[in-house]
Write a protein that holds these residues in place. Structure first.
Motif, PDB file in Angstrom:
ATOM      1  N   ASN A 215      11.376   9.172  -1.325  1.00  0.00           N
ATOM      2  CA  ASN A 215      10.818  10.523  -1.192  1.00  0.00           C
ATOM      3  C   ASN A 215       9.393  10.639  -1.718  1.00  0.00           C
ATOM      4  OD1 ASN A 215      13.293  11.437  -0.159  1.00  0.00           O
ATOM      5  ND2 ASN A 215      14.089  11.830  -2.217  1.00  0.00           N
ATOM      6  N   ILE A 216       8.897   9.584  -2.353  1.00  0.00           N
ATOM      7  CA  ILE A 216       7.519   9.590  -2.837  1.00  0.00           C
ATOM      8  C   ILE A 216       6.583   9.606  -1.637  1.00  0.00           C
ATOM      9  CG2 ILE A 216       5.769   8.215  -4.047  1.00  0.00           C
ATOM     10  CD1 ILE A 216       8.006   7.150  -5.796  1.00  0.00           C
ATOM     11  N   PRO A 217       5.514  10.407  -1.668  1.00  0.00           N
ATOM     12  CA  PRO A 217       4.571  10.437  -0.541  1.00  0.00           C
ATOM     13  C   PRO A 217       4.116   9.025  -0.154  1.00  0.00           C
ATOM     14  CG  PRO A 217       4.034  12.166  -2.087  1.00  0.00           C
ATOM     15  CD  PRO A 217       5.130  11.356  -2.733  1.00  0.00           C
ATOM     16  N   GLY A 218       4.364   8.657   1.095  1.00  0.00           N
ATOM     17  CA  GLY A 218       4.002   7.327   1.557  1.00  0.00           C
ATOM     18  C   GLY A 218       5.082   6.287   1.340  1.00  0.00           C
ATOM     19  N   GLY A 219       6.177   6.675   0.648  1.00  0.00           N
ATOM     20  CA  GLY A 219       7.264   5.739   0.412  1.00  0.00           C
ATOM     21  C   GLY A 219       6.985   4.787  -0.742  1.00  0.00           C
ATOM     22  N   SER A 220       7.889   3.860  -0.927  1.00  0.00           N
ATOM     23  CA  SER A 220       7.779   2.942  -2.067  1.00  0.00           C
ATOM     24  C   SER A 220       6.566   2.025  -1.954  1.00  0.00           C
ATOM     25  CB  SER A 220       9.055   2.093  -2.174  1.00  0.00           C
ATOM     26  OG  SER A 220       9.294   1.397  -0.964  1.00  0.00           O
ATOM     27  N   SER A 221       6.002   1.880  -0.747  1.00  0.00           N
ATOM     28  CA  SER A 221       4.823   1.019  -0.602  1.00  0.00           C
ATOM     29  C   SER A 221       3.642   1.555  -1.395  1.00  0.00           C
ATOM     30  CB  SER A 221       4.440   0.881   0.877  1.00  0.00           C
ATOM     31  OG  SER A 221       4.085   2.139   1.427  1.00  0.00           O
ATOM     32  N   THR A 222       3.559   2.884  -1.536  1.00  0.00           N
ATOM     33  CA  THR A 222       2.457   3.451  -2.319  1.00  0.00           C
ATOM     34  C   THR A 222       2.624   3.139  -3.804  1.00  0.00           C
ATOM     35  OG1 THR A 222       3.606   5.587  -2.467  1.00  0.00           O
ATOM     36  CG2 THR A 222       1.996   5.321  -0.699  1.00  0.00           C
ATOM     37  N   LEU A 223       3.879   2.977  -4.250  1.00  0.00           N
ATOM     38  CA  LEU A 223       4.113   2.547  -5.621  1.00  0.00           C
ATOM     39  C   LEU A 223       3.519   1.161  -5.860  1.00  0.00           C
ATOM     40  CD1 LEU A 223       7.736   3.484  -6.772  1.00  0.00           C
ATOM     41  CD2 LEU A 223       5.576   4.180  -7.808  1.00  0.00           C
ATOM     42  N   VAL A 224       3.716   0.289  -4.893  1.00  0.00           N
ATOM     43  CA  VAL A 224       3.178  -1.067  -5.003  1.00  0.00           C
ATOM     44  C   VAL A 224       1.656  -1.031  -5.021  1.00  0.00           C
ATOM     45  CG1 VAL A 224       3.036  -3.328  -3.905  1.00  0.00           C
ATOM     46  CG2 VAL A 224       5.199  -2.047  -3.864  1.00  0.00           C
ATOM     47  N   ILE A 225       1.081  -0.241  -4.124  1.00  0.00           N
ATOM     48  CA  ILE A 225      -0.384  -0.137  -4.064  1.00  0.00           C
ATOM     49  C   ILE A 225      -0.941   0.397  -5.381  1.00  0.00           C
ATOM     50  CG2 ILE A 225      -2.310   1.087  -2.966  1.00  0.00           C
ATOM     51  CD1 ILE A 225      -0.647   1.083  -0.376  1.00  0.00           C
ATOM     52  N   GLY A 226      -0.378   1.494  -5.854  1.00  0.00           N
ATOM     53  CA  GLY A 226      -0.857   2.090  -7.097  1.00  0.00           C
ATOM     54  C   GLY A 226      -0.713   1.157  -8.277  1.00  0.00           C
ATOM     55  N   THR A 227       0.404   0.419  -8.338  1.00  0.00           N
ATOM     56  CA  THR A 227       0.656  -0.489  -9.457  1.00  0.00           C
ATOM     57  C   THR A 227      -0.319  -1.659  -9.456  1.00  0.00           C
ATOM     58  OG1 THR A 227       3.014   0.099  -9.433  1.00  0.00           O
ATOM     59  CG2 THR A 227       2.402  -1.926 -10.575  1.00  0.00           C
ATOM     60  N   VAL A 228      -0.565  -2.232  -8.277  1.00  0.00           N
ATOM     61  CA  VAL A 228      -1.499  -3.365  -8.171  1.00  0.00           C
ATOM     62  C   VAL A 228      -2.918  -2.930  -8.536  1.00  0.00           C
ATOM     63  CG1 VAL A 228      -2.603  -4.967  -6.566  1.00  0.00           C
ATOM     64  CG2 VAL A 228      -0.128  -4.615  -6.468  1.00  0.00           C
TER      65      VAL A 228
END
Length: 274
Positions: A215-228
């Motif tokens: 449910n995070i905007p952009g899905g879990s892929s944005t978590l990966v982007i933000g973390t990297v």
């Protein structure tokens, strides 16, 4: 603005500010407000802290493994080092578990960030001024000299950072300075202390929100982007700050905090922030 671009922006903000005494949470609250990002489940900005924590682990890898090896060899200073991290982590961990939801509901706003930034800047200036520390270059932290009593007091100071805008690193550095540590040692101990506190908070949030990651905007892929992105920028930030404090005091950060608070208040008055 796409969710991916928002993730990059927030990752940069997190990485650059997490270990500076300027409050990463405060910057993220304002940044999210300005770019219109809604952190579903309030998990994104906590989880990307894991990238910043990984940067500290990589930066201090030799010291961490060295302290661990010394611990298993029966070294008393190594036992004290790990004990100090545990003791200093307890106050913030307890406050977080007991009052996290209430504080997020009542205080997570640009106004709170502005007030905390200004007051924190004043405190940082006062503490740094009264220290009268020599201006000679300080190259290596003396972590073996940190006592458990000092660690406990630093932990109490760090716990104040549960209020957004206070700055975890700033509060723990101020605590270190007040207990007699020099700038480099106080800063390095603050970095090490961030590993259990921020790492634990990030993993706990990730576990709690594991079913809502989609449910995070952009899905879990944005978590990966933000973390990297947070990892890369935090590594740069940590490297720079340790070099900076070896020859400079913290008054520049104090001025920045006061100006930051004033700008936020102006943006609130103009209706740009809400």
């Amino acid at each position: 603005m796409t969710p991916e671009l928002q993730a990059v922006i927030l990752g940069v903000v997190e990485g650059l500010t997490e270990f500076l005494p300027v409050s990463s949470t405060g910057h993220l609250i304002v940044a999210e407000n300005l770019i219109g990002y809604r952190d579903t489940g309030e998990v994104f900005t906590v989880v990307i802290q894991l990238g910043a924590i990984l940067a500290v682990i990589i930066y201090y890898w030799r010291q961490l493994t060295g302290q661990l090896a010394r611990l298993f060899q029966g070294s008393a200073p190594a036992r004290t080092f790990w004990l100090n991290l545990i003791v200093a982590s307890i106050p913030a961990a307890l406050l977080g578990l007991l009052f996290e939801k209430a504080i997020k509901a009542a205080l997570f706003s640009p106004l709170t960030v502005a007030i905390s930034a200004i007051l924190g800047g004043i405190v940082l200036w006062w503490v740094d001024t009264r220290r009268h520390e020599a201006t000679v270059a300080l190259t290596e932290p003396d972590l073996d000299s940190v006592t458990t009593r000092q660690a406990a007091l630093i932990g109490v100071a760090q716990a104040v950072a549960i209020i957004p805008g206070v700055s975890r690193s700033g509060a723990s550095i101020v605590g270190g300075l007040l207990t007699g540590l020099n700038r480099v040692t106080a800063t390095a101990f603050s970095f090490f202390l961030g590993i259990p506190i921020l790492g634990g908070a990030g993993l706990y949030s990730l576990y709690k929100a594991r079913h809502a990651l989609g449910n995070i905007p952009g899905g879990s892929s944005t978590l990966v982007i933000g973390t990297v992105v947070a990892f890369v920028t935090a590594l740069i930030s940590v490297t720079w700050l340790l070099r900076y404090v070896s020859t400079h005091d913290f008054r520049g950060f104090a001025v920045y905090r006061v100006l930051m608070g004033a700008v936020i208040l102006a943006l609130l008055a103009a209706g740009v922030l809400h």
